[in-house]
Design a protein around this motif. Structure first.
Motif, short mmCIF file in Angstrom:
data_model
loop_
_atom_site.label_atom_id
_atom_site.label_comp_id
_atom_site.label_asym_id
_atom_site.label_seq_id
_atom_site.Cartn_x
_atom_site.Cartn_y
_atom_site.Cartn_z
N GLN A 439 0.83 -1.21 0.00
CA GLN A 439 0.00 0.00 0.00
C GLN A 439 0.86 1.26 0.00
O GLN A 439 0.56 2.25 -0.67
CB GLN A 439 -0.93 0.00 1.20
N THR A 440 1.96 1.21 0.74
CA THR A 440 2.89 2.35 0.75
C THR A 440 3.49 2.56 -0.63
O THR A 440 3.60 3.69 -1.13
CB THR A 440 4.00 2.11 1.79
N LEU A 441 3.87 1.45 -1.28
CA LEU A 441 4.49 1.55 -2.60
C LEU A 441 3.49 2.06 -3.63
O LEU A 441 3.86 2.82 -4.53
CB LEU A 441 5.03 0.18 -3.01
N ASN A 442 2.23 1.68 -3.49
CA ASN A 442 1.21 2.18 -4.42
C ASN A 442 1.08 3.70 -4.32
O ASN A 442 0.92 4.40 -5.31
CB ASN A 442 -0.14 1.53 -4.12
N ALA A 443 1.14 4.20 -3.08
CA ALA A 443 1.05 5.65 -2.88
C ALA A 443 2.24 6.35 -3.51
O ALA A 443 2.10 7.41 -4.15
CB ALA A 443 0.95 5.96 -1.40
N LEU A 444 3.42 5.76 -3.37
CA LEU A 444 4.61 6.37 -3.95
C LEU A 444 4.58 6.32 -5.47
O LEU A 444 5.10 7.20 -6.16
CB LEU A 444 5.86 5.67 -3.42
N ALA A 445 3.96 5.27 -5.99
CA ALA A 445 3.89 5.14 -7.45
C ALA A 445 3.04 6.25 -8.07
O ALA A 445 3.17 6.55 -9.26
CB ALA A 445 3.32 3.78 -7.83
N ASN A 446 2.18 6.87 -7.28
CA ASN A 446 1.31 7.94 -7.79
C ASN A 446 1.98 9.31 -7.78
O ASN A 446 1.34 10.28 -8.19
CB ASN A 446 0.03 8.00 -6.96
N LEU A 455 13.76 3.42 -3.28
CA LEU A 455 14.64 2.35 -2.83
C LEU A 455 14.03 1.70 -1.60
O LEU A 455 13.89 2.35 -0.56
CB LEU A 455 16.03 2.89 -2.50
N ILE A 456 13.65 0.41 -1.73
CA ILE A 456 13.09 -0.33 -0.61
C ILE A 456 14.20 -1.18 -0.02
O ILE A 456 14.75 -2.06 -0.71
CB ILE A 456 11.91 -1.21 -1.06
N ILE A 457 14.54 -0.91 1.25
CA ILE A 457 15.68 -1.57 1.87
C ILE A 457 15.16 -2.43 3.01
O ILE A 457 14.74 -1.92 4.05
CB ILE A 457 16.69 -0.54 2.39
N ASP A 458 15.15 -3.72 2.83
CA ASP A 458 14.69 -4.63 3.87
C ASP A 458 15.88 -5.01 4.75
O ASP A 458 16.91 -5.50 4.26
CB ASP A 458 14.09 -5.89 3.24
N ASN A 459 15.71 -4.80 6.03
CA ASN A 459 16.80 -4.94 6.99
C ASN A 459 16.61 -6.19 7.84
O ASN A 459 15.81 -6.20 8.77
CB ASN A 459 16.87 -3.67 7.86
N ASN A 460 17.28 -7.28 7.45
CA ASN A 460 17.39 -8.46 8.31
C ASN A 460 16.09 -9.23 8.51
O ASN A 460 15.96 -9.97 9.50
CB ASN A 460 17.94 -8.07 9.70
N ARG A 471 9.57 -7.93 -2.73
CA ARG A 471 10.53 -7.89 -3.85
C ARG A 471 9.83 -8.11 -5.17
O ARG A 471 10.04 -7.37 -6.15
CB ARG A 471 11.60 -8.97 -3.63
N ASP A 472 8.95 -9.11 -5.20
CA ASP A 472 8.26 -9.43 -6.46
C ASP A 472 7.32 -8.30 -6.87
O ASP A 472 7.19 -8.00 -8.07
CB ASP A 472 7.46 -10.73 -6.29
N TYR A 473 6.69 -7.64 -5.90
CA TYR A 473 5.77 -6.56 -6.23
C TYR A 473 6.52 -5.36 -6.80
O TYR A 473 6.02 -4.67 -7.69
CB TYR A 473 4.98 -6.15 -4.99
N PRO A 479 11.08 -0.02 -13.27
CA PRO A 479 12.48 0.16 -12.91
C PRO A 479 12.72 1.23 -11.85
O PRO A 479 13.80 1.28 -11.26
CB PRO A 479 13.14 0.57 -14.24
N ARG A 480 11.73 2.10 -11.60
CA ARG A 480 11.94 3.12 -10.57
C ARG A 480 11.97 2.52 -9.17
O ARG A 480 12.47 3.14 -8.24
CB ARG A 480 10.81 4.16 -10.64
N PHE A 481 11.42 1.35 -8.99
CA PHE A 481 11.35 0.72 -7.67
C PHE A 481 12.42 -0.35 -7.58
O PHE A 481 12.41 -1.36 -8.31
CB PHE A 481 9.96 0.12 -7.46
N LYS A 482 13.36 -0.13 -6.69
CA LYS A 482 14.50 -1.04 -6.53
C LYS A 482 14.47 -1.66 -5.14
O LYS A 482 14.38 -0.94 -4.14
CB LYS A 482 15.81 -0.28 -6.75
#
Length: 496
Positions: A439-446, A455-460, A471-473, A479-482
């Motif tokens: 849901q957060t990523l959808n908002a950023l995509a707009n 840049l989505i950084i998953d920590n541990n 990751r798959d989403y 390409p803007r979402f890494k």
């Protein structure tokens, strides 16, 4: 700014200024009260000047007390003092110069040596001074539990046998009800009736005094009654419905002394002059029972309507000036604000200006020491900081809610319309529910930035079922979402 918009802003400022000025006028509307009578029955008199403390054996000079006696002699012919220690023993002699009668006080405390000294000296003065008309042995000594009724009775009998004038002790009204045996050892009943200390609102306080006087007369019908302390403070903490304010003091005293005069009571108004030293014993309110302040200035008008703050117009003007200065700063960058935003900031500026002026005025009415002045200065800096933060937050709220058009911080370079700044948004996460992150990523995509990345950084996050769906989403969003899965992530917290 167009002339129409300027005119509208001016109308809003004037309207809000009128609103707050009207509030100042409302709380300072005149209240009618009887004029101070030509003569009152008497004043309780403690002669200490500001900066003098009986606890430190700092006593006023005869000349200082002479000036006090001259002031009181214009309003009464009767005063009550509480001790004959130090230069206070000179008061009866000085009072003769002004035709004042003196109710002589003997201060009784746990200090037996001082008690003996006071009693001996008071007997000498009472027998040699023409101004002494009665002697009071002890002031609330039983109430303070510094002496028993039996011990005080012995002292009363001793003094009565040694002087020719009436002798009594002075206690709060309920102490006489609790110790009726004291009446056998006195020539009159001397009672304090102070409704403020008993949480009685000022509008009911006068009747409270009259009711207690009636009760005491009924209990001791063969003894004359002296209301040895009646009064109201002008400053200090609120006790229940009893508010210590200059206006309440003026209305209460001007009304009460007229009623007591009409009904033929003997009484002493506590007190003639403010005594700042009492704050150490009675709290801050103890300093403000005087009809005159510590500088010997009259604290309220004896005639005409009573106004809570006589100089309220000056304070209102000061708050308007302070508000306009604040508003000028707030509007420096307010071109994008809607009229509602400007109105909101105008209201906040006037509110802050009025509150600051009120705080400053209230603090200026208190007796100060170097310590309290230092504390007051630090509190003033703190209050200023609080109001600066409040005004800043109000400005940010106005810009967030009431703007015509959102402004970008990054604009094309002049002469190069093709330039667009790179916007990089970082989203750290750890063991977050995948659907919430989506849901957060959808908002950023707009977002409509022409050139941005996320840049989505998953920590541990250890469970692949949690981080792999994210990751798959990201892959579906382009390409803007890494996506980065880092385990372990070195550094503070990450490497812990």
């Amino acid at each position: 700014m167009s002339s129409r918009k300027f005119g509208l802003n001016l109308v809003v400022v004037l309207a809000i200024a009128a609103l707050f000025t009207g509030f100042w006028a409302l709380i300072n509307r005149p209240v009618t009260a009887p004029n101070w009578p030509e003569q009152i029955s008497g004043f309780s008199y403690s002669p200490f000047q500001q900066g003098q403390f009986p606890q430190k054996d700092q006593y006023p000079t005869d000349d200082q007390m002479r000036r006090d006696l001259e002031i009181m002699s214009k309003l009464t012919d009767n005063i009550r003092i509480y001790s004959v220690d130090g230069t206070l023993q000179d008061i009866p002699k000085l009072a003769e110069e002004f035709g004042l009668r003196v109710t002589l006080g003997i201060w009784i405390s746990p200090d037996q040596e001082r008690n003996e000294r006071e009693i001996t000296r008071a007997i000498e003065i009472a027998n040699s001074s023409r101004s002494v008309v009665r002697v009071v042995v002890g002031n609330e000594a039983i109430f303070r539990k510094e002496i028993t009724a039996a011990e005080l009775s012995v002292m009363l009998d001793r003094v009565r046998a040694a002087v020719k004038v009436p002798v009594t002790t002075s206690e709060q009204w309920h102490v006489w009800e609790e110790h009726p045996e004291l009446a056998k050892h006195v020539d009159l009943i001397a009672a304090h009736v102070l409704p403020y200390w008993e949480f009685i609102p000022v509008d009911k306080a006068q009747q409270f005094v009259l009711d207690r006087a009636r009760d005491l007369k009924k209990m001791f019908p063969k003894k004359p009654l002296l209301l040895s302390e009646v009064g109201w403070p002008s400053n200090g903490r609120m006790r229940g419905g009893a508010d210590a304010s200059p206006a309440d003091q003026a209305i209460y005293l001007r009304t009460l002394v007229n009623k007591l005069n009409r009904q033929g009571f003997n009484y002493f108004v506590i007190e003639a002059f403010d005594q700042p030293w009492k704050a150490s014993d009675e709290g801050s309110v103890g300093a403000y029972w005087g009809v005159f302040n510590a500088a010997r200035q009259q604290k309220f008008n004896f005639e005409g309507p009573v106004v809570a703050i006589p100089q309220w117009r000056v304070l209102a003007i000061g708050s308007v000036v302070l508000a306009l200065l604040s508003l000028t700063l707030l509007m420096i960058d307010g071109s994008a604000l809607r009229q509602r935003g400007r109105t909101f900031l105008t209201f906040i500026a006037f509110l802050c200006g009025s509150v600051l002026v009120w705080i400053g005025y209230d603090y200026s009415q208190q007796y100060s020491t170097w310590f309290s002045l230092t504390v007051g200065f630090l509190l003033a800096l703190g209050a200023l900081g609080v109001f600066i933060v409040l005004l800043t937050e109000a400005h940010e709220l106005a810009e967030a809610v009431w703007v015509h058009k959102r402004r970008r911080e990054f604009l094309p370079v002049e002469g190069d319309s093709s330039y667009r700044p790179k916007v990089s948004i970082h989203v750290p996460c750890y063991n977050e529910p995948p659907e919430m992150v989506k849901q957060t990523l959808n908002a950023l995509a707009n977002l409509d930035y022409p050139d941005f990345e996320v840049l989505i950084i998953d920590n541990n996050t250890k469970d692949p079922a949690v981080w792999e769906p994210v990751r798959d989403y990201c892959a579906t969003l382009g390409p803007r979402f890494k996506f980065f899965h880092v385990a372990p992530l070195a550094g503070f917290k990450g490497g812990a």
